[in-house]
Design an enzyme around this catalytic site. Structure first.
Site, PDB file in Angstrom:
ATOM      1  N   ARG A 164       0.825  -1.216   0.000  1.00 26.60           N
ATOM      2  CA  ARG A 164       0.000   0.000   0.000  1.00 26.60           C
ATOM      3  C   ARG A 164       0.861   1.269   0.000  1.00 26.60           C
ATOM      4  O   ARG A 164       0.521   2.268   0.641  1.00 26.60           O
ATOM      5  CB  ARG A 164      -0.927   0.030   1.217  1.00 26.60           C
ATOM      6  CG  ARG A 164      -2.005  -1.013   1.221  1.00 26.60           C
ATOM      7  CD  ARG A 164      -2.964  -0.848   0.048  1.00 26.60           C
ATOM      8  NE  ARG A 164      -4.142  -1.656   0.232  1.00 26.60           N
ATOM      9  CZ  ARG A 164      -4.200  -2.964  -0.035  1.00 26.60           C
ATOM     10  NH1 ARG A 164      -3.156  -3.590  -0.535  1.00 26.60           N
ATOM     11  NH2 ARG A 164      -5.307  -3.640   0.176  1.00 26.60           N
ATOM     12  N   SER A 236     -10.427  -0.480   3.629  1.00 28.68           N
ATOM     13  CA  SER A 236      -9.657  -0.675   4.869  1.00 28.68           C
ATOM     14  C   SER A 236      -9.163   0.685   5.370  1.00 28.68           C
ATOM     15  O   SER A 236      -8.540   1.427   4.618  1.00 28.68           O
ATOM     16  CB  SER A 236      -8.435  -1.550   4.609  1.00 28.68           C
ATOM     17  OG  SER A 236      -8.827  -2.801   4.107  1.00 28.68           O
ATOM     18  N   GLU A 332      -4.316   3.520   6.506  1.00 28.61           N
ATOM     19  CA  GLU A 332      -4.156   3.317   5.065  1.00 28.61           C
ATOM     20  C   GLU A 332      -4.783   4.503   4.344  1.00 28.61           C
ATOM     21  O   GLU A 332      -4.277   4.995   3.341  1.00 28.61           O
ATOM     22  CB  GLU A 332      -4.850   2.016   4.629  1.00 28.61           C
ATOM     23  CG  GLU A 332      -4.418   1.599   3.239  1.00 28.61           C
ATOM     24  CD  GLU A 332      -5.477   0.884   2.450  1.00 28.61           C
ATOM     25  OE1 GLU A 332      -6.014   1.521   1.515  1.00 28.61           O
ATOM     26  OE2 GLU A 332      -5.767  -0.276   2.754  1.00 28.61           O
TER      27      GLU A 332
END
Ligand code: EPU
Length: 336
Positions: A164, A236, A332
């Site tokens: 990520r 998320s 995130e």
């Protein structure tokens, strides 16, 4: 180019936070970007480039310029044996791109079905799901320098892809606007079914064709993740934390059932959703901010939550995970 003043950001972020931007510019071509960044047009700073707004949390009004690239078009650029290079404009809807590939018998992105957002955002946060990350299939990225309007091509190895993460989210943050992404895909079906029960489910419902894999993944996502067109969310909210192998072993002994995965970095990845659920947060609601009832890693806006309320809930979650497991969760989602 379309310039909007004091405009609501509600349609531009999947959390559906109602705040406003001083200026919002929708750019349609690289030429327009050149004009904008080359000094031909003055715009108020700070500058924020957005894609589908599916990974952002606005904590309040944005007192600068938001730029939304809307470059379109998907094209087959090159065929090299079974390999095929396909490019897509930054503004192409990501799942529309995946569907285009699957319908054309092109393999490589089917596991990334159903991810909200735009193609231009895929390299920024190296989107990933079901054992595949965008960085695995990106050949190169064409970007425009936001300080002088010049064009630059980043080869895969220059993008700094990690879990990520990429240079576009790290050291080069804000310095480049991604215009077009080139993918190295395959005309040969190469199923990647090693994630969880994916293989079992694909085989139960048919053969591992691209269409069946895509449909299975869409079903998986629908069963666990809230649809942003129905309930505000940004997928998320936290990353799955990486811990040392030793710490993971100790945690597994203390907490049987804790999902632990080996990571390519040599460390262990722990399921943040499990940690959050085990702190009692799954399905909890504070006003209009909440924790999704089927996936504790996803925070949701039931209607009128402010960015600040979602943020405050996330900080409470972070604190309780830290207290219980001694693990600091990292966001995130990008907080603006
Ligand atoms: N789990 C729980 N409770 C929960 C949620 C998860 O116990 O509330 C457990 C699950 O049972 C499973 C494990 O945690 O054993 C992992 O859960 P899941 O397969 O749902 O995946 P995840 O690690 O929570 C990641 C990505 C998702 C991606 C899925 C599938 C991150 C931060 N998230 O979630 O990506 O869709 O894997 O590959 O890596 C996103 O980035 O926005 C996103 C949704």
């Amino acid at each position: 180019m379309r310039i909007l003043k004091n405009t609501s950001l509600k349609p531009y972020n999947t959390f559906r936070i109602d705040c406003s931007a001083r200026t919002l510019i929708r750019v349609k071509s690289i030429k327009e970007c050149g004009l904008l960044f080359g000094g031909g047009l003055k715009f108020s700073k700070p500058l924020l480039i957005i894609g589908g707004g599916s990974n952002l949390l606005f904590s309040g009004d944005f007192n600068g310029t938001i730029l939304k690239p809307e470059f379109t078009g998907i094209a087959v650029e090159e065929l090299d044996g079974n390999d095929v290079i396909v490019s897509a404009g930054a503004g192409v809807n990501w799942d529309g791109f995946v569907e285009w590939c699957v319908n054309g018998g092109i393999s490589g992105v089917e596991n990334l079905s159903g991810i909200p957002g735009s193609t231009g955002a895929a390299p920024v946060q190296n989107i990933g799901a079901y054992g595949v990350e965008a960085g695995d299939v990106i050949e190169k990225v064409v970007a425009v320098n936001t300080t002088d309007g010049s064009k630059r091509v980043f080869r895969n190895e220059e993008c700094g892809f990690a879990y990520r993460a990429s240079i576009f989210k790290g050291p080069e943050k804000g310095n480049y606007l991604i215009a077009r992404v080139f993918f190295r895909l395959s005309m040969k079906n190469k199923p990647n079914l090693d994630y969880g029960s994916l293989r079992e489910e694909v085989m139960r419902t048919g053969k591992p064709t691209l269409k069946n894999i895509r449909e299975t993944i869409l079903r998986f996502r629908q069963s666990k993740l809230p649809d942003p067109s129905v309930i505000g969310n940004a997928g998320s909210f936290f990353k799955n934390p990486l811990v040392s192998k030793m710490q993971a072993e100790k945690l597994s002994i203390k907490y049987p059932g804790l999902p632990v995965y080996n990571d390519l970095s040599g460390r262990s990845k722990i399921a943040a959703g499990w940690l959050i659920e085990h702190c009692g947060w799954k399905g909890k609601r504070v006003g209009d901010a909440g924790v999704h009832e089927k996936q504790a890693l996803v925070l949701v806006n039931y209607g009128y939550a402010s960015g600040k309320e979602i943020f405050e809930l996330s900080e409470e979650i972070r604190l309780s995970v830290l207290k219980e497991f001694r693990i600091g969760l990292e966001r995130e989602v990008e907080l603006i």
